[in-house]
Design a protein around this motif. Structure first.
Motif, PDB file in Angstrom:
ATOM      1  N   UNK B 306       1.014  -1.064  -0.077  1.00  0.00           N
ATOM      2  CA  UNK B 306       0.113   0.131   0.030  1.00  0.00           C
ATOM      3  C   UNK B 306       1.003   1.219   0.044  1.00  0.00           C
ATOM      4  N   UNK B 307       1.799   1.173   0.935  1.00  0.00           N
ATOM      5  CA  UNK B 307       2.795   2.550   0.778  1.00  0.00           C
ATOM      6  C   UNK B 307       3.557   2.660  -0.436  1.00  0.00           C
ATOM      7  N   UNK B 308       3.921   1.550  -0.882  1.00  0.00           N
ATOM      8  CA  UNK B 308       4.498   1.526  -2.447  1.00  0.00           C
ATOM      9  C   UNK B 308       3.488   1.949  -3.457  1.00  0.00           C
ATOM     10  N   UNK B 309       2.392   1.705  -3.236  1.00  0.00           N
ATOM     11  CA  UNK B 309       1.365   2.484  -4.149  1.00  0.00           C
ATOM     12  C   UNK B 309       0.910   3.850  -3.995  1.00  0.00           C
ATOM     13  N   UNK B 310       1.154   4.244  -2.699  1.00  0.00           N
ATOM     14  CA  UNK B 310       0.830   5.864  -2.317  1.00  0.00           C
ATOM     15  C   UNK B 310       2.097   6.351  -2.997  1.00  0.00           C
ATOM     16  N   UNK B 311       3.298   5.815  -2.791  1.00  0.00           N
ATOM     17  CA  UNK B 311       4.371   6.573  -3.490  1.00  0.00           C
ATOM     18  C   UNK B 311       4.432   6.611  -4.773  1.00  0.00           C
ATOM     19  N   UNK B 312       3.870   5.403  -5.483  1.00  0.00           N
ATOM     20  CA  UNK B 312       3.593   5.269  -7.057  1.00  0.00           C
ATOM     21  C   UNK B 312       2.702   6.636  -7.401  1.00  0.00           C
ATOM     22  N   UNK B 313       1.576   6.620  -6.798  1.00  0.00           N
ATOM     23  CA  UNK B 313       0.450   7.740  -7.130  1.00  0.00           C
ATOM     24  C   UNK B 313       1.322   9.061  -6.866  1.00  0.00           C
ATOM     25  N   UNK B 314       1.958   9.444  -5.979  1.00  0.00           N
ATOM     26  CA  UNK B 314       2.716  10.515  -6.138  1.00  0.00           C
ATOM     27  C   UNK B 314       3.510  10.922  -7.184  1.00  0.00           C
ATOM     28  N   UNK B 315       4.472   9.844  -7.364  1.00  0.00           N
ATOM     29  CA  UNK B 315       5.457   9.973  -8.398  1.00  0.00           C
ATOM     30  C   UNK B 315       4.720  10.308  -9.612  1.00  0.00           C
ATOM     31  N   UNK B 316       3.642   9.469  -9.867  1.00  0.00           N
ATOM     32  CA  UNK B 316       2.966   9.570 -11.301  1.00  0.00           C
ATOM     33  C   UNK B 316       2.249  10.932 -11.464  1.00  0.00           C
ATOM     34  N   UNK B 317       1.542  11.383 -10.299  1.00  0.00           N
ATOM     35  CA  UNK B 317       0.978  12.422 -10.350  1.00  0.00           C
ATOM     36  C   UNK B 317       1.695  13.847 -10.766  1.00  0.00           C
ATOM     37  N   UNK B 318       2.982  13.737  -9.948  1.00  0.00           N
ATOM     38  CA  UNK B 318       4.117  14.822 -10.226  1.00  0.00           C
ATOM     39  C   UNK B 318       4.334  14.726 -11.725  1.00  0.00           C
ATOM     40  N   UNK B 322      -1.033  15.892 -12.769  1.00  0.00           N
ATOM     41  CA  UNK B 322      -2.533  15.746 -12.395  1.00  0.00           C
ATOM     42  C   UNK B 322      -2.753  14.595 -11.556  1.00  0.00           C
ATOM     43  N   UNK B 323      -3.957  14.595 -11.161  1.00  0.00           N
ATOM     44  CA  UNK B 323      -4.235  13.279 -10.037  1.00  0.00           C
ATOM     45  C   UNK B 323      -4.059  11.876 -10.852  1.00  0.00           C
ATOM     46  N   UNK B 324      -3.262  10.811 -10.425  1.00  0.00           N
ATOM     47  CA  UNK B 324      -3.326   9.700 -11.145  1.00  0.00           C
ATOM     48  C   UNK B 324      -4.463   9.000 -10.734  1.00  0.00           C
ATOM     49  N   UNK B 325      -5.230   8.109 -11.793  1.00  0.00           N
ATOM     50  CA  UNK B 325      -6.435   7.520 -11.255  1.00  0.00           C
ATOM     51  C   UNK B 325      -6.247   6.286 -10.579  1.00  0.00           C
ATOM     52  N   UNK B 326      -4.952   6.020 -10.209  1.00  0.00           N
ATOM     53  CA  UNK B 326      -4.754   5.066  -9.003  1.00  0.00           C
ATOM     54  C   UNK B 326      -5.086   5.511  -7.758  1.00  0.00           C
ATOM     55  N   UNK B 327      -4.998   6.794  -7.401  1.00  0.00           N
ATOM     56  CA  UNK B 327      -5.430   7.520  -6.197  1.00  0.00           C
ATOM     57  C   UNK B 327      -6.653   7.040  -5.721  1.00  0.00           C
ATOM     58  N   UNK B 328      -7.628   6.536  -6.849  1.00  0.00           N
ATOM     59  CA  UNK B 328      -9.073   6.289  -6.194  1.00  0.00           C
ATOM     60  C   UNK B 328      -8.894   5.072  -5.508  1.00  0.00           C
ATOM     61  N   UNK B 329      -8.071   4.237  -5.513  1.00  0.00           N
ATOM     62  CA  UNK B 329      -7.947   2.896  -4.569  1.00  0.00           C
ATOM     63  C   UNK B 329      -7.470   3.058  -3.306  1.00  0.00           C
ATOM     64  N   UNK B 330      -6.675   4.354  -2.976  1.00  0.00           N
ATOM     65  CA  UNK B 330      -5.900   4.553  -1.662  1.00  0.00           C
ATOM     66  C   UNK B 330      -6.755   4.536  -0.732  1.00  0.00           C
ATOM     67  N   UNK B 331      -8.049   4.994  -0.699  1.00  0.00           N
ATOM     68  CA  UNK B 331      -8.767   5.315   0.329  1.00  0.00           C
ATOM     69  C   UNK B 331      -9.337   3.938   0.990  1.00  0.00           C
ATOM     70  N   UNK B 332      -9.744   3.210  -0.210  1.00  0.00           N
ATOM     71  CA  UNK B 332     -10.352   2.001   0.192  1.00  0.00           C
ATOM     72  C   UNK B 332      -9.462   0.912   0.879  1.00  0.00           C
ATOM     73  N   UNK B 333      -8.345   0.738   0.102  1.00  0.00           N
ATOM     74  CA  UNK B 333      -7.220   0.093   0.683  1.00  0.00           C
ATOM     75  C   UNK B 333      -6.578   0.450   1.979  1.00  0.00           C
TER      76      UNK B 333
END
Lengths: 356, 403
Positions: B306-318, B322-333
């Motif tokens: 999960x942490x790796x995914x949060x970091x990936x979302x940040x890197x991708x968004x940067x 814009x906001x990465x579409x993967x960010x939508x899974x962070x809250x549920x997970x």
């Protein structure tokens, strides 16, 4: 998707285009129907070599491009999507053993030939059906290796074996003292029983105590990358099917029970991607790759397993037919799941490494 | 992963780092280390000690509680690199950010985007100084997951609105000074009839009743509006634009909630360490219960992924800006994992991990129980897991509703 360099994006796009145009699942179906022990199309592998993919992790000094493991993982993922069979992963893993543990002479002797695709190399570790690198009976005396290796990937076409013996890794060329017989698994790929009877063996002396671990990490992470490709494709195929299949006068995609299952699978595959990419990146960084590799393979196993089962269930009866491609993904997924450690194996390894 | 080149000369960033260090040395007394009031996000300055208040005022004067907000509204005006330096130096000194809450996390960024110049001048600086506590008037008894069903009505009375209705789950309503509120100005259309209003919590006709929760705490309130007069200059955007503005605000909320409850992240104690203490170890030093040990390992691995995914979302968004579409899974997970950890902790501790109060329980055990119960809210609020799954299925996967 990890943030890629321009070169990596180009490589990924090239692999995607080639796989979908030149090596779609229909190509695999032909190989499957031909039912040969080698389990891949040599012409397709030749093209991969021409495109430089056999040398991605090999340094330029030895005829490769030194693009790194994340780059190779991108290619393996794309090939996994279309079930493209080849010894690309096996050869890369064997090459990494030579890179990490070989002498300059050994590197010069083998790496250029692996890099240009002329030589298929592979790793032979396990001696039974369950991954267990702690249990190795093969041994070497006076430069001759003897022992039995089970389910050696690409063993049917390999010209060079990187063999785990009780005291380290050895290079053994196909030929004298080596006999190979096909083990026909459900995925129709090459898995060979390889018997070594006093085969001339040259030790990989460098690399230290962790050499086998480091090489197995690479094997596990590449397997995870293939699974990522298969899982992603299985998801896309299922989603497309749900959007066109009509029952009860409704497209299946409109049913909330199915929407939530797909949302869950979407999440799981994204998590799997993070774990796999982090595993590849850890290898590129160097150092201790054990925890990252076990994380990648464990997560890939869990999600790949789930996705391959949902692939069949959500397709209903048509997914059960041989005419449809779903079965290919189910069978290959389960084989790769068992290779280089199942989820329980890697969770235990992670726990041990973390001091739990 | 590509690293972005710093745009500013390194020396300038070094000067800034020096400035931060000096400021921290002068304003953050080491005695405040770890004295962050966990409830400060909702309570704001209510419970703070004089020392904490001084620290808040010092940070507020600099605008560093909201480091990247524009300087003209009291923010820090820092660029990304400077904000990173500030965070690094604060972490090094053990300093915490005394300015937070809904004003900072949700309302401020939204008002900066949609507010009029006068509204920004009026409301942003007090948020940046940590002086004003905002609460959120969104949910109603019959508008939870179906938020657009809200009925609180704002009647047009020329220069003002007359507001009547009821809100619920108003976090920190009993401490809040102001409320950003979604109200209905048009009963003929659902989403299009919603308007975004700013209300004073001490205005006549506003009544707040705390709700006692299963955790024994009362962080949420019911809020009643009876003939509350709200001047028209307190409307953000146009009439009927409230749904758009309100949803933008929810994006900020979800980004902040995805941690799944920060309490256990800062604790720094692994589940395995807790298990070794309560369950014991075998002769090889492993957690004695092999089944529990395996599930702990699985949780720790899932959390790492999960942490790796949060970091990936940040890197991708940067990278894509814009906001990465993967960010939508962070809250549920993230929220699911947070709950699983709390449940595992109880299983590890047995009945000792279910103490409500009194003698014989450690502070950590008692806090853990309340956190376990409060944590059940995380998969419900801010868009329940089920709503998030709808959003993923419809917006990302393009799976449609029944025709």
């Amino acid at each position: 998707m990890a943030v890629l360099t321009d070169e990596q994006t180009m490589l990924r796009d090239m692999a995607r285009e080639w796989a979908s145009n030149e090596s779609p699942v229909t190509a695999w179906r032909k190989v499957r129907d031909a039912n040969e022990a080698a389990g891949f199309d040599p012409a397709a592998f030749g093209t991969m070599a021409e495109m430089g993919w056999t040398g991605i992790i090999i340094p330029e000094a030895h005829g490769g491009s030194d693009f790194g493991w994340l780059s190779l993982g991108l290619v393996i993922e794309e090939l996994g999507k279309t079930m493209t069979a080849s010894p690309l992963a096996a050869s890369a893993v064997a090459a990494s053993a030579i890179l990490l543990g070989g002498s300059d002479e050994q590197k010069s002797a083998y790496l250029p030939r692996i890099a240009n695709g002329e030589l298929v190399a592979t790793l032979a570790v396990d001696e039974g059906g369950r991954h267990d690198p702690g249990k190795i009976a093969a041994s070497v005396s006076g430069g001759k290796l003897s022992g039995e290796k089970a389910f050696v990937a690409e063993g049917d076409s390999a010209g060079l074996f990187v063999v785990a013996a009780s005291d380290g890794l050895y290079l053994v060329e196909a030929g004298e003292g080596v006999s190979v017989s096909r083990r026909h698994l459900a995925d129709f790929r090459s898995h060979a029983a390889v018997s070594f009877d006093g085969a001339p063996a040259a030790k990989l002396e460098a690399g230290g105590e962790r050499l086998l671990d480091a090489v197995l990490d690479r094997a596990a992470v590449l397997a995870a990358a293939e699974m990522l490709g298969m899982a992603g494709q299985s998801f896309d195929t299922t989603l497309a099917y749900l959007k066109q299949r009509v029952q009860f006068g409704q497209v299946l995609a409109t049913f909330q029970a199915l929407q939530h299952r797909m949302a869950n699978l979407f999440s799981e595959i994204e998590l799997m991607r993070s774990a796999v990419e982090a595993g590849l990146a850890a290898i590129d960084r160097g150092g201790d790759t054990r925890a990252a590799a076990s994380l990648a393979k464990a997560k890939a196993n869990e999600v790949g397993h789930l996705m391959s089962r949902e692939l069949i269930q959500l397709h209903g009866g048509i997914g059960m037919t041989d005419e449809y491609d779903a079965g290919f993904y189910l069978k290959r997924m389960r084989v790769v799941e068992q290779m280089w450690g199942n989820a329980a194996y890697h969770r235990e390894r992670f726990a041990r490494l973390s001091g739990f | 992963m590509a690293t972005l080149a710093t745009e500013r000369p390194t020396t300038e960033l070094d000067d800034f780092r020096e400035e931060v260090r000096t400021f921290l040395a002068e304003n953050f007394p080491p005695s405040l280390k770890g004295k962050d009031n966990a409830m400060s996000a909702v309570e704001g300055p209510t419970q703070e000690t004089p020392e904490q208040a001084a620290w808040r005022k010092a940070m507020g004067a600099k605008g560093w509680g909201v480091p990247t907000w524009p300087k003209q509204y009291g923010g820090g005006g820092l660029n990304r690199e400077q904000a990173k330096v500030l965070a690094e130096e604060m972490a090094r000194a053990g300093a915490w950010n005394p300015i937070g809450g809904m004003g900072v996390m949700m309302f401020g960024p939204t008002l900066l985007e949609y507010g009029s110049e006068a509204q920004k001048q009026e409301h942003i600086p007090p948020i940046a100084r940590g002086e004003i506590r905002w609460c959120q008037g969104y949910s109603e008894p019959n508008a939870g997951s179906d938020l657009a069903n809200l009925q609180t009505f704002a009647e047009d009375r020329g220069d003002h609105y007359l507001v009547n209705g009821q809100k619920t789950w108003t976090s920190g309503g009993q401490w809040a000074d102001k409320c950003f509120c979604l109200v209905r100005t048009d009963k003929t259309q659902k989403q299009g009839g919603i308007t975004f209003l700013l209300m004073d919590m001490d205005a006549p006709g506003v009544e707040v009743k705390p709700i006692r929760m299963i955790s024994g705490m009362s962080p949420f309130c019911e809020t009643f509006f009876t003939d509350v007069k709200v001047p028209k200059e307190n409307r953000v955007g146009e009439e009927g634009q409230g749904w758009t503005i309100g949803k933008r605000l929810l994006q900020h909320e979800r980004t902040n909630l995805s941690g799944g409850g920060s309490a256990f992240r800062t604790a720094g104690v692994s589940l395995a360490d807790i298990a070794k203490k309560y369950v014991g170890v075998d002769e090889q030093g492993r957690v004695a219960d092999p089944d529990l040990r395996a599930r702990i390992a699985k949780w720790e691995m899932d959390w790492r992924v999960f942490q790796l995914t949060a970091m990936r979302v940040m890197a991708e968004s940067k990278a894509v800006g814009g906001v990465s579409e993967v960010s939508s899974i962070l809250k549920t997970v993230g929220t699911k994992l947070g709950q699983e950890r709390a449940e595992l902790t109880i299983e590890i501790q047995g009945l000792q991990g279910l103490g409500w109060e009194g003698e014989g329980f450690s502070e950590a055990e008692l806090t853990g129980v309340r956190a376990w119960l409060f944590g059940k809210a995380t998969t419900i609020y801010g868009g329940s897991t089920e709503v998030q799954n709808n959003v993923i299925a419809k917006r990302i996967l393009g799976m449609l509703d029944h025709q």
